[in-house]
Enzyme design. Sequence first.
Site, PDB file in Angstrom:
ATOM      1  CE  LYS A  13       2.899 -25.240 -26.539  1.00 60.83           C
ATOM      2  NZ  LYS A  13       1.633 -24.503 -26.683  1.00 60.83           N
ATOM      3  NE  ARG A  88       3.963 -22.103 -31.818  1.00 59.29           N
ATOM      4  CZ  ARG A  88       4.361 -21.706 -30.646  1.00 59.29           C
ATOM      5  NH1 ARG A  88       5.416 -22.170 -30.097  1.00 59.29           N
ATOM      6  NH2 ARG A  88       3.676 -20.816 -29.981  1.00 59.29           N
ATOM      7  NE  ARG A 123      -0.574 -17.450 -22.145  1.00 60.14           N
ATOM      8  CZ  ARG A 123      -0.080 -18.420 -22.897  1.00 60.14           C
ATOM      9  NH1 ARG A 123      -0.088 -19.667 -22.482  1.00 60.14           N
ATOM     10  NH2 ARG A 123       0.362 -18.144 -24.083  1.00 60.14           N
ATOM     11  NE  ARG A 156       3.032 -14.140 -24.138  1.00 57.75           N
ATOM     12  CZ  ARG A 156       3.252 -15.438 -24.304  1.00 57.75           C
ATOM     13  NH1 ARG A 156       3.972 -16.124 -23.426  1.00 57.75           N
ATOM     14  NH2 ARG A 156       2.752 -16.065 -25.338  1.00 57.75           N
ATOM     15  NE  ARG A 167      -0.123 -16.947 -29.473  1.00 59.67           N
ATOM     16  CZ  ARG A 167      -0.184 -17.008 -28.144  1.00 59.67           C
ATOM     17  NH1 ARG A 167      -0.934 -16.145 -27.481  1.00 59.67           N
ATOM     18  NH2 ARG A 167       0.481 -17.900 -27.493  1.00 59.67           N
TER      19      ARG A 167
HETATM   20  P1  AMP Z   1       4.769 -19.153 -27.302  1.00 61.76           P
HETATM   21  O1  AMP Z   1       5.081 -18.468 -26.016  1.00 61.76           O
HETATM   22  O2  AMP Z   1       5.348 -20.538 -27.391  1.00 61.76           O
HETATM   23  O3  AMP Z   1       3.311 -19.127 -27.640  1.00 61.76           O
HETATM   24  O4  AMP Z   1       5.537 -18.321 -28.435  1.00 61.76           O
HETATM   25  C1  AMP Z   1       5.268 -16.959 -28.668  1.00 61.76           C
HETATM   26  C2  AMP Z   1       5.483 -16.636 -30.141  1.00 61.76           C
HETATM   27  O5  AMP Z   1       6.841 -16.898 -30.516  1.00 61.76           O
HETATM   28  C3  AMP Z   1       4.641 -17.448 -31.101  1.00 61.76           C
HETATM   29  O6  AMP Z   1       3.353 -16.910 -31.277  1.00 61.76           O
HETATM   30  C4  AMP Z   1       5.475 -17.376 -32.380  1.00 61.76           C
HETATM   31  O7  AMP Z   1       5.328 -16.132 -33.033  1.00 61.76           O
HETATM   32  C5  AMP Z   1       6.892 -17.435 -31.836  1.00 61.76           C
HETATM   33  N1  AMP Z   1       7.387 -18.834 -31.749  1.00 61.76           N
HETATM   34  C6  AMP Z   1       7.687 -19.546 -30.626  1.00 61.76           C
HETATM   35  N2  AMP Z   1       8.127 -20.776 -30.920  1.00 61.76           N
HETATM   36  C7  AMP Z   1       8.114 -20.846 -32.286  1.00 61.76           C
HETATM   37  C8  AMP Z   1       8.444 -21.865 -33.220  1.00 61.76           C
HETATM   38  N3  AMP Z   1       8.879 -23.082 -32.818  1.00 61.76           N
HETATM   39  N4  AMP Z   1       8.302 -21.578 -34.542  1.00 61.76           N
HETATM   40  C9  AMP Z   1       7.889 -20.378 -34.970  1.00 61.76           C
HETATM   41  N5  AMP Z   1       7.537 -19.373 -34.153  1.00 61.76           N
HETATM   42  C10 AMP Z   1       7.653 -19.600 -32.818  1.00 61.76           C
END
Ligand code: AMP
Length: 210
Positions: A13, A88, A123, A156, A167
């Site tokens: 994404k 999400r 990653r 990360r 996740r």
């Molecule tokens: P990502 O880089 O989009 O995978 O986001 C990293 C982390 O941020 C996720 O594993 C969640 O803990 C948190 N996160 C990001 N976007 C959201 C969202 N829309 N709702 C809840 N948690 C989020």
Amino acid sequence: MNLILLGAPGAGKGTQAEVIEREIGIPQISTGNILKAAVKNATPIGLKAKSFMDSGALVPDDVVIGILKERIAEPDCKNGFILDGFPRTIPQAEALEAMGVTIDKVISIEVADEKIEARLSGRRACTQCGATYHTVFNPPKTEGVCDKCGGPLVIRDDDKPETVKERLRVYKEKTAPLIDFYKGKGKLSVVIGQEEVADTSKLVLETVRA
Ligand code: AMP
């Protein structure tokens, strides 16, 4: 044009949102990147979000909805935006509707589970600007160094194997239902993630421009 990119962690994404931003000229909004910056800067939101993120859980809806609302009110969003990692959960999607935001297209990037794990293990993310790379699929020009800002690249915390598993479980339980939610509204397009980033980008851009 307001777009949503859906897909499991590791589906690409973020990478595709960057391509759309470059080609179409509307900003990428990554709630994950906003939250990571908040954690890094130890802001009150960052302190609240950190433990959820480190364990692979979702940050509570009210926190993320507040962040998103502020971000889309900024002037660079007036001609549209690309949501990467938001919504999400169904309540987040409903909150978007309650804000009066019209979504034009929802693109779900689909990648088989076994490929997702391989992708996430390669990653790397920039500790300074948050840009993401992949050792095999999207390598930086110099190993370990960010192309954009020269910052160091690391794995990360939430890309560590035990967190990746959690996740993916959370994605299936809480986020995958959004596919049917947007299908029911006639907004969904599916793009099958290809081996090469550029091939996926081609399909994504065709969908955006259709
Ligand atoms: P990502 O880089 O989009 O995978 O986001 C990293 C982390 O941020 C996720 O594993 C969640 O803990 C948190 N996160 C990001 N976007 C959201 C969202 N829309 N709702 C809840 N948690 C989020």
